[in-house]
Design a protein around this motif. Structure first.
Motif, short mmCIF file in Angstrom:
data_model
loop_
_atom_site.label_atom_id
_atom_site.label_comp_id
_atom_site.label_asym_id
_atom_site.label_seq_id
_atom_site.Cartn_x
_atom_site.Cartn_y
_atom_site.Cartn_z
N LYS A 1 0.83 -1.21 0.00
CA LYS A 1 0.00 0.00 0.00
C LYS A 1 0.86 1.26 0.00
O LYS A 1 0.49 2.28 -0.59
CB LYS A 1 -0.98 0.01 1.17
N CYS B 1 -7.56 -3.00 3.48
CA CYS B 1 -7.02 -1.84 4.20
C CYS B 1 -5.59 -2.09 4.67
O CYS B 1 -4.74 -1.19 4.62
CB CYS B 1 -7.90 -1.52 5.42
N CYS C 1 -4.58 -0.61 0.37
CA CYS C 1 -5.21 0.70 0.20
C CYS C 1 -4.19 1.84 0.26
O CYS C 1 -3.66 2.15 1.34
CB CYS C 1 -6.28 0.91 1.28
#
Length: 358
Positions: free
Chosen positions: A160, A225, A229
């Motif tokens: 991420k 997440c 993300c």
């Protein structure tokens, strides 16, 4: 009337370390009830905005529908446009004409993360809310969640940040003129419509990818997440500037480990005095489960270590969000001033517009 201390039994003959005396927590912690209220209120707001935007777009596709206006809040789903507009504003001092709400919401979410830890992810983000309840569904169904090996977990978590770095470089390498030209190109003008069409007309490859991510989220806590993300990566990095942090009092902690067990980010809350990790969501689940009075809390560590109750987190996030949105509306920096005639010209041909950089 204060609670009486609960005194541990004397050490056993085996020589095990005796448990500490402790004062059992008084009252009921309502932080998670309050957080759920904020989460689902923001989720409902996003669903309403999405439905209004769908109706707005349909009236330009020959559906016979009329009278719908474009909700500017849909630009909250355009984080790249928000980042581009913020950079344009910093460089020129001018609020961009196209997608100004994207910049306002981007700044609001950044501010929430700076002042209230990673509050956007833990309290507001609809994708984060969906992800959270998917892994809780998996835990309730299969009686557990699965954890990846440490070496793989660390490697995947870096993805991420790599993705965010690529977006950051792409945006911050563009001069102001290029930023404006991109946003005012046909592609930039209908970026929100293209986003809607991605979900409306999802291809097989995209549908399989989304299904895999959702399935992974059932078994692994916050899979999207935690590992993929880029927006969450940014919010985590800026949250490290926050004056609020989870604080643990080692002298009264009884080492029950409940806080670490419930942490959705798998942080060793029971081993640290202060949580400074970019992975902390500010969800306060660890605080809610702590059984000892005045031992674990969200604290304002600068200038003092004063505990911050959950209602302050919720109120602070709400004031930032509605305050900035209200200010943008009052100053005329909320709506994208495109006429219905312009949308009528652009939307039927939305699939013909390619990225200007291609």
């Amino acid at each position: 009337m204060s609670a009486a201390p609960v005194v541990a039994d004397p050490p056993a003959a085996s020589g095990r370390k005796p448990k500490k005396p402790f004062v059992r927590r008084i009252g009921v912690d309502r932080s998670q009830m309050l957080r759920r209220l904020v989460q689902f209120s923001f989720l409902a707001l996003n669903l309403w905005i999405g439905f209004q935007f769908y109706l707005f777009v349909r009236q330009f596709e020959g559906s016979g529908m009329t009278g719908y206006t474009r909700p500017p809040g849909v630009e909250g789903w355009l984080p790249i446009a928000g980042m581009m507009n913020t950079r344009y504003f910093v460089l020129t001092g001018q609020v961009p004409v196209v997608h100004p709400a994207a910049m306002v919401l981007f700044v609001a979410f950044l501010a929430a993360s700076i002042f209230f830890r990673k509050a956007f992810c833990g309290w507001l983000c609809p994708v984060g809310t969906l992800s959270e309840y998917l892994w809780k569904l998996g835990r309730d169904t299969f009686k557990r969640n699965f954890y990846l090996p440490r070496w793989l977990d660390i490697g995947l978590r870096s993805l991420k940040y790599i993705l965010f770095g690529l977006f950051f470089y792409a945006v911050f390498s563009m001069p102001p003129v290029a930023l404006r030209e991109f946003l005012e190109s046909p592609y930039g003008l209908v970026a929100d419509v293209k986003m809607l069409n991605f979900f409306r007309n999802m291809g097989m490859a995209a549908a399989i990818t989304v299904a895999i991510l959702m399935l992974a989220s059932v078994f692994v806590q916050n899979f999207w997440c935690r590992y993929l993300c880029p927006y969450g990566a940014l919010m985590g990095l800026v949250s490290m500037l926050s004056p609020m942090k989870i604080q643990r009092k080692a002298e009264s902690c009884i080492d029950c480990g409940k806080c670490a067990k419930v942490c959705p980010s798998r942080l060793p809350v029971d081993k640290l005095i202060q949580i400074q990790s970019a992975e902390c969501l500010g969800c306060m689940e660890c605080v809610a489960v702590c059984p000892v009075e005045d031992t674990l809390h969200m604290a304002l560590v600068v200038p003092s270590k004063k505990p911050v109750p959950a209602w302050v987190m919720a109120a602070g996030v709400a004031v930032l969000f509605f305050g900035l949105v209200g200010a943008a509306k009052l100053t005329g920096h909320w709506h994208t001033p495109l006429s219905n005639e312009t949308y009528q010209e652009l939307i039927p041909h939305v699939n013909d517009y390619s990225h200007p950089g291609r």
